[in-house]
Write an enzyme that holds these catalytic residues in place. Structure first.
Site, PDB file in Angstrom:
ATOM      1  N   LYS A  66       0.804  -1.229   0.000  1.00 49.90           N
ATOM      2  CA  LYS A  66       0.000   0.000   0.000  1.00 49.90           C
ATOM      3  C   LYS A  66       0.839   1.283   0.000  1.00 49.90           C
ATOM      4  O   LYS A  66       0.400   2.311  -0.526  1.00 49.90           O
ATOM      5  CB  LYS A  66      -0.944   0.025   1.202  1.00 49.90           C
ATOM      6  CG  LYS A  66      -2.126  -0.915   1.092  1.00 49.90           C
ATOM      7  CD  LYS A  66      -3.088  -0.681   2.254  1.00 49.90           C
ATOM      8  CE  LYS A  66      -4.357  -1.473   2.099  1.00 49.90           C
ATOM      9  NZ  LYS A  66      -5.345  -1.155   3.144  1.00 49.90           N
ATOM     10  N   ASP A 102     -10.257   3.357   2.193  1.00 46.92           N
ATOM     11  CA  ASP A 102     -10.437   2.711   3.497  1.00 46.92           C
ATOM     12  C   ASP A 102     -11.143   3.626   4.491  1.00 46.92           C
ATOM     13  O   ASP A 102     -12.084   3.227   5.167  1.00 46.92           O
ATOM     14  CB  ASP A 102      -9.089   2.290   4.076  1.00 46.92           C
ATOM     15  CG  ASP A 102      -8.507   1.055   3.408  1.00 46.92           C
ATOM     16  OD1 ASP A 102      -9.295   0.214   2.941  1.00 46.92           O
ATOM     17  OD2 ASP A 102      -7.273   0.930   3.353  1.00 46.92           O
TER      18      ASP A 102
END
Length: 279
Positions: A66, A102
């Protein structure tokens, strides 16, 4: 001809994303396919270059890529920069643009429980890792008035507070032990750590002895669906929230960025719960 989407991570064999997204494609009669690609850290740059060459329309990014993937993208959204991680990439006319869904996915899940009261809540976030950065950033941007970060090392919590505060949120950092002593001052307590995740299901991220019965307790973990942390909080009368909503929410937001279509989130959640063996 349908388009190809994917997931880059290592490992990815356990991922629920392929089944969730492919079911959503079928439900909307979209001739697309989502595939999980197991990519080692040493091969990440080559994998991203391969995505460009194959003209893959979009992909998700999961652990451990990520942060590293940001180096190989053409553009990174402002919120993803603040969080310091990307979980969704859109291929727009050959340009790879990174986002982080997220935080927003979590916020949407949380608001189903809190409603507008969220903007008046005093919040404790346990942990200071990547998930905590996403949650802190979105809650700060939303306008939560007071956020406390409890972590084993206060220094890491302080870095998060300094780098990710997007508004006028009053922020404090403390140790987990300090937070446990005054747990009754918090309206919302969020565990962003992996403590309590399968197979270590008997662990607790914080002692709940001083928990208020009218508080909301949230755990980003979804395996098990109800961690010991949530079980104990529920037994004390608190309202609880597991991590399924966040997982579905971030996936649905990525889906919308890729396709321009809104998937049926309740159906996505059903697919995830079936894979987890819950209901």
């Amino acid at each position: 001809m349908g388009k190809l989407f994917g997931l880059l991570g290592n490992p990815v064999s356990h991922s629920m994303s392929p089944r969730m997204h492919n079911d959503a494609f079928r439900s909307l009669n979209l001739d697309h396919h989502y595939h999980a690609f197991d990519v080692k850290v040493s091969n990440l740059e080559s994998a991203v270059n391969g995505i460009r060459a194959l003209d893959i329309t979009g992909f998700n990014v999961t652990i451990p890529h990520k942060v590293e993937v940001m180096k190989y993208l053409d553009e990174v959204d402002e919120e993803a920069k603040l969080i310091g991680a990307v979980n969704t990439v859109v291929n727009k006319d050959g340009r790879l643009i990174g986002y982080n869904t997220d935080g927003e996915g979590y916020l949407q899940s949380l608001q189903k429980i809190t409603g507008e009261q969220l903007q008046h809540m005093k919040v404790l976030i346990i942990g200071a890792g990547g998930a905590a950065r996403a949650v802190f950033t979105v809650l700060s941007r939303y306008g939560v008035p007071e956020l406390h970060i409890a972590n084993r090392t206060k220094e890491k919590a302080a870095i998060l507070a300094n780098e990710c505060n997007c508004g006028n949120t009053n922020v404090m950092v403390c140790s987990v032990e300090e937070a446990a002593m005054c747990l009754d001052i918090y309206d919302l307590i969020i565990n962003t750590t992996s403590v309590g995740m399968s197979p270590n299901i008997d662990q607790l991220p914080i002692d709940l002895g001083n928990l208020r019965v009218d508080s909301v307790v949230s755990d980003l973990i979804y395996n098990p669906l109800k961690t010991k942390f949530l079980q104990e909080a529920e037994a004390k009368g608190a309202t609880i929230l597991n991590g399924v909503g966040m997982f579905v929410g971030q996936g649905a937001l990525a889906f919308e960025k890729w396709t321009g279509h809104s998937p049926d989130r309740s159906k996505m959640e059903k697919v995830v719960l079936q894979q987890l063996g819950g209901s």
